[in-house]
Design a protein around this motif. Structure first.
Motif: not given
Ligand SMILES: [Zn+2]
Lengths: 428, 244
Positions: A146-149, A213, B62-65, B68
């Motif tokens: 889903h996400e790299p995180e 990010f 993604p949510v992190s982006a 930001v």
């Protein structure tokens, strides 16, 4: 408990024989052994005297595991390892089955195990690795992760499991300071590997590390590395430690392979301590066979076919970057093993000047992408066998090499259909 | 009257993951192959807002982006709403679509204020839906890939279409996205315009129509070839969609 392990070994081996006769299913025997003895992995692997080295990351796990096992063997250790691709618990259990005694003993000094990111925390909880080597975090399998995180979090858990040594890629946006994001341990030493900054700047797309990010961080490349790639040739590199510089042969062109070699070397150095000898690294990597699809050359009839595996955007980009000239005859095969090929729009395909034939269920999506990039496409044939036949029937290229760009599933299928029957993931 | 199509690409440095920038490339190539010039302006935090715009695009990440990117979007929220009011077509994908909505409620309950271009609200959470995505729209079958960890409420607004494979805005809705006037928001990845050139042509024709220019419909061999492959891609996905 031993009885249960013995039963697991016996039944698992019987299944393994049956599965091999049918020509597939290499993970199934391991799965069955783990059903019979749920602690099969701990009971067998934890008895290996020098413990476990776990290797994980988005790309290069198989290649690096193969390199590290070879380097440790060159230093005289008996190494237990999982064959490339067999990096889930059942795959590792299948590898154990092929070597374990009925009492559950493995004849090995040390285990070097390629670990899938998604299973990393579970596996390291079971296997308690002394050493963890993390290679990179790239955009990979978003359909799965889903996400790299989420991968970052999983690998943080894997890193935190290392009891003695943690080895990290300083040139990766997420790994450069991963040691500061896990609970500290006095018994654990942390070392880095990396490449000379000029080499990274010189690479068309750097190391293709996933963007980071939000949180505060230090810049990739800014840690002191114990092993660095100091120069790079067409299929060789020079690695440097504080004490010495030494040449290594690489499986194929590309900075990513040199970084894999640097990571394997840094891990070997951490594991071996005083016994570590750079000349044995050179010897070990000189004699190494390539791992399937990682710069592999197959001989089919009187022609050589280069296999380029596209596991994910980073691996495809780095392999394309490493091409010296546009390949003369190009075949592309992608199927449901790549459920969401959206990422092909993030890839710079200018290393290709045409593609002759595309197959696999995602073929038309690739054709659209290539045509938008202005790259001619000879055609699409969704019948995979037919497509392979047509491609191999093309006249022998003047530079003597055909190129196949394949996703993992297509690589295994096509290798198999061409008579290269040895399967990845457990069967020996 | 000028012949250049000006596309505003919002926050490409953060919301450009998973091929989403491909949508801008598709718009650009299609317009160019029809003999139009294209200028893509990238809008990042602190940039002056360029009002002379024909089409607005925002991608996903993604949510992190998303977190930001949000301040950069809020900076220009009223400018974006003004463009939308003037009929400038928007294409907004997933995280970008959510940020152009009213609000995004995060998994921890915190609320990210959106730009208010789309009257929709997003709630992060629910079952992750990952797989092929097939939607029947007014332009016919649209295909893509769905990778969704949130639900979007569009109220009584018109969606992009009816879901024939996949989830869509919410578990119960059976519809996907938001398409009212010239505003299109969706979770169709792929990128969506690659395999659905009809939507790209619709966006370009609406963009040009506002300037009194008719989007050319002449046959361009290169586009015909691309569109044949795209039609086959849609056929293959719609015939045997898969999910995780
Ligand atoms: Zn050719």
């Amino acid at each position: 408990m031993t009885l249960r392990i013995t039963a697991a070994v016996l039944v698992g081996r019987a299944v393994r024989v049956a599965a091999r006769l049918r020509g597939g299913g290499s993970a199934i025997p391991g799965k069955i052994a783990m059903t019979i003895a749920p602690n099969f992995l701990e009971e067998t692997i934890s008895r290996i005297p020098q413990g476990v080295v776990a290797v994980s990351g988005s790309n290069g796990k198989s290649t690096t595991t193969n390199m590290l096992a070879a380097v440790l063997r060159a230093h005289g250790l008996v190494v237990f390892t999982n064959p490339s691709g067999g990096n889930l618990p059942q795959g590792i259990a299948s590898a154990v089955l092929s070597e374990v005694s009925l009492s559950g003993r493995l004849n090995a000094d040390i285990a070097v195990l390629e670990i899938d990111e998604g299973y990393g925390i579970g596996l390291t909880t079971l296997l308690k690795p002394r050493t963890v080597l993390l290679l990179n975090i790239q955009i990979d399998q978003l359909n799965r992760f889903h996400e790299p995180e989420r991968v970052v979090n999983m690998l943080r858990g894997v890193a935190g499991a290392a009891t003695r040594n943690l080895i990290l890629n300083r040139d990766d946006n997420h790994l450069v300071d991963l040691d500061t994001k896990i609970p500290a341990s006095a018994a654990r030493s942390v070392t880095f590997f990396g490449a000379d900054p000029a080499l990274i700047e010189g690479a068309a797309h750097g190391v293709a590390s996933a963007q980071r990010f939000g949180d505060s961080r230090i810049a990739a490349g800014s840690r002191l590395a114990a092993v660095t790639v100091s120069s790079l040739g067409p299929s060789s590199a020079v690695l440097s430690t504080a004490e010495a510089s030494f040449p290594v042969r690489l499986p194929s062109r590309g900075l990513h392979y040199a970084l894999d070699a640097a990571g394997a070397t840094a891990a070997a150095r951490a594991v071996l301590g005083q016994a570590f000898d750079t000349s044995l690294v050179t010897t070990a990597l000189e004699g190494l066979a390539t791992v399937y699809g990682r710069g592999e050359l197959l001989t089919i009839g009187d022609e050589s076919v280069e296999i380029i595996m596209m596991k994910n955007p980073a691996s495809l980009q780095l392999n394309l970057d490493a091409l010296e000239t546009a390949p003369e005859q190009v075949f592309l095969a992608v199927d449901e093993g790549t459920p969401d090929p959206s990422w092909i729009y993030d890839i710079d395909l200018s290393a290709l000047d045409h593609v002759d034939l595309i197959t696999g269920s995602k073929a038309n999506q690739f054709a659209v992408r290539l045509r938008y990039a202005g790259i001619p496409v000879g055609g699409v044939d969704l019948d995979i066998r037919n497509a392979v036949k047509k491609f191999l029937a093309l006249p022998k290229p003047s530079r003597g090499r055909k190129t196949m760009i394949l996703n993992y599933e297509q690589m295994m299928l096509i290798r198999n259909s061409l008579g290269f029957k040895d399967l990845e993931g457990g069967a020996k | 009257m000028r012949e250049t199509v000006r596309i505003l690409h919002l926050v490409p440095s953060t919301l450009g993951q998973n091929g989403e920038t491909g949508n801008v490339m598709v718009l650009t190539r299609r317009a160019e192959l029809h003999g139009l010039a294209v200028e893509v302006l990238q809008q990042e935090a602190g940039d002056e807002f360029p009002f002379d715009i024909d089409l607005v695009y925002i991608g996903s990440g993604p949510v992190s982006a998303q977190i930001v990117a949000q301040p950069a979007i809020l900076e220009v929220a009223s400018d974006l709403r003004q463009l939308a009011d003037e009929g400038v077509p928007f294409l907004a994908i997933a995280a970008g679509f959510q940020l152009l909505g009213e609000s995004v409620t995060m998994a921890d309950g915190s609320v990210l204020e959106g730009a208010g271009v789309f009257p929709v609200t997003t709630t992060v959470g629910g079952v992750r839906v990952v797989g092929d995505f097939v939607v029947e729209s007014r332009l016919g079958t649209l295909v893509g890939f769905e990778n969704r960890g949130s639900v979007v409420e569009i109220g009584a607004a018109t969606p992009v279409g009816t879901v024939t494979y996949g989830q869509g805005n919410t578990v119960e809705s059976g519809v996907e996205g938001y398409w009212v006037g010239n505003l299109v928001g969706t979770h169709l990845h792929g990128p969506v315009l690659a395999n659905n050139p009809g939507l790209a042509d619709w966006l370009l024709s609406v963009a040009l129509e506002r300037r009194g220019v008719v989007y050319p419909t002449d046959a361009v061999p290169e586009l015909e070839e691309i569109d044949r492959y795209a039609a086959e891609a849609r056929r293959v996905i719609a015939a045997g969609p898969l999910s995780e």
